[in-house]
Design a protein around this motif. Structure first.
Motif, short mmCIF file in Angstrom:
data_model
loop_
_atom_site.label_atom_id
_atom_site.label_comp_id
_atom_site.label_asym_id
_atom_site.label_seq_id
_atom_site.Cartn_x
_atom_site.Cartn_y
_atom_site.Cartn_z
N THR A 118 0.82 -1.21 0.00
CA THR A 118 0.00 0.00 0.00
C THR A 118 0.85 1.26 0.00
O THR A 118 0.31 2.36 -0.09
CB THR A 118 -0.95 0.04 1.21
OG1 THR A 118 -0.18 -0.04 2.41
CG2 THR A 118 -1.94 -1.11 1.15
N GLY A 119 2.16 1.11 0.13
CA GLY A 119 3.05 2.27 0.14
C GLY A 119 4.39 1.87 0.73
O GLY A 119 4.72 0.69 0.80
N GLU A 123 7.64 7.46 1.53
CA GLU A 123 6.65 8.28 0.83
C GLU A 123 5.35 8.38 1.61
O GLU A 123 4.56 9.29 1.38
CB GLU A 123 6.38 7.70 -0.56
CG GLU A 123 7.60 7.79 -1.47
CD GLU A 123 7.41 7.05 -2.78
OE1 GLU A 123 7.70 7.65 -3.82
OE2 GLU A 123 6.97 5.88 -2.77
N ASN A 124 5.11 7.44 2.53
CA ASN A 124 3.90 7.40 3.35
C ASN A 124 4.26 7.22 4.82
O ASN A 124 3.95 6.19 5.40
CB ASN A 124 2.98 6.26 2.91
CG ASN A 124 2.81 6.18 1.43
OD1 ASN A 124 3.48 5.42 0.75
ND2 ASN A 124 1.88 6.96 0.90
N ASP A 126 3.06 8.25 7.55
CA ASP A 126 1.94 8.08 8.47
C ASP A 126 1.35 6.71 8.36
O ASP A 126 0.78 6.16 9.20
CB ASP A 126 0.85 9.13 8.20
CG ASP A 126 1.38 10.54 8.41
OD1 ASP A 126 2.29 10.71 9.24
OD2 ASP A 126 0.91 11.45 7.74
#
Length: 126
Positions: A118-119, A123-124, A126
């Motif tokens: 999902t990431g 870049e993600n 959180d």
């Protein structure tokens, strides 16, 4: 298996994930070749290099250390982070929700619950 890598460039002007085409070891530095526009020394850029696990998610996407996987469980979706454990020389996953770490091989071997990328933690965050 041929080792594959990607690199995160934290420089605010670039701030992106790049696929590594070649690593060239020159004296005390490592030159990272990512294409025509991106040829740099890892040490000069504070770049973060990540290795492929050699595994793929349910959609066939290659899983690298630093990736976030969403695992479909009986209780719902569980997000885990993939990381390299240098003490034991293997890939592991960590669940922040349950504050647990386990072998990535366990997740793949069990294969009861499908998972997908999902990431990633850069870049993600959180």
């Amino acid at each position: 298996m041929i080792s594959k890598f990607r690199v995160w460039l934290p420089n605010p002007d670039v701030e992106r994930m790049l696929r590594v085409k070649a690593l060239v070891f020159e004296h005390d530095k490592t030159r990272c070749v990512c294409g025509y526009a991106y040829d740099f020394y890892l040490e000069d850029e504070d770049a973060i290099i990540m290795q492929s696990t050699g595994l793929r998610d349910k959609n066939g996407k290659e899983i690298f250390e630093g990736d976030i996987l969403a695992i479909e469980t009986d209780e719902g979706i569980l997000n885990v982070n993939i990381f390299w454990d240098s003490k034991h020389a293997l890939f592991m996953f960590e669940s922040k929700k349950y504050n647990e770490k386990d072998l990535l091989a366990e997740l793949v071997e069990d294969n009861t619950y499908p998972f997908e990328i999902t990431g990633n933690i850069y870049e993600n965050p959180d």
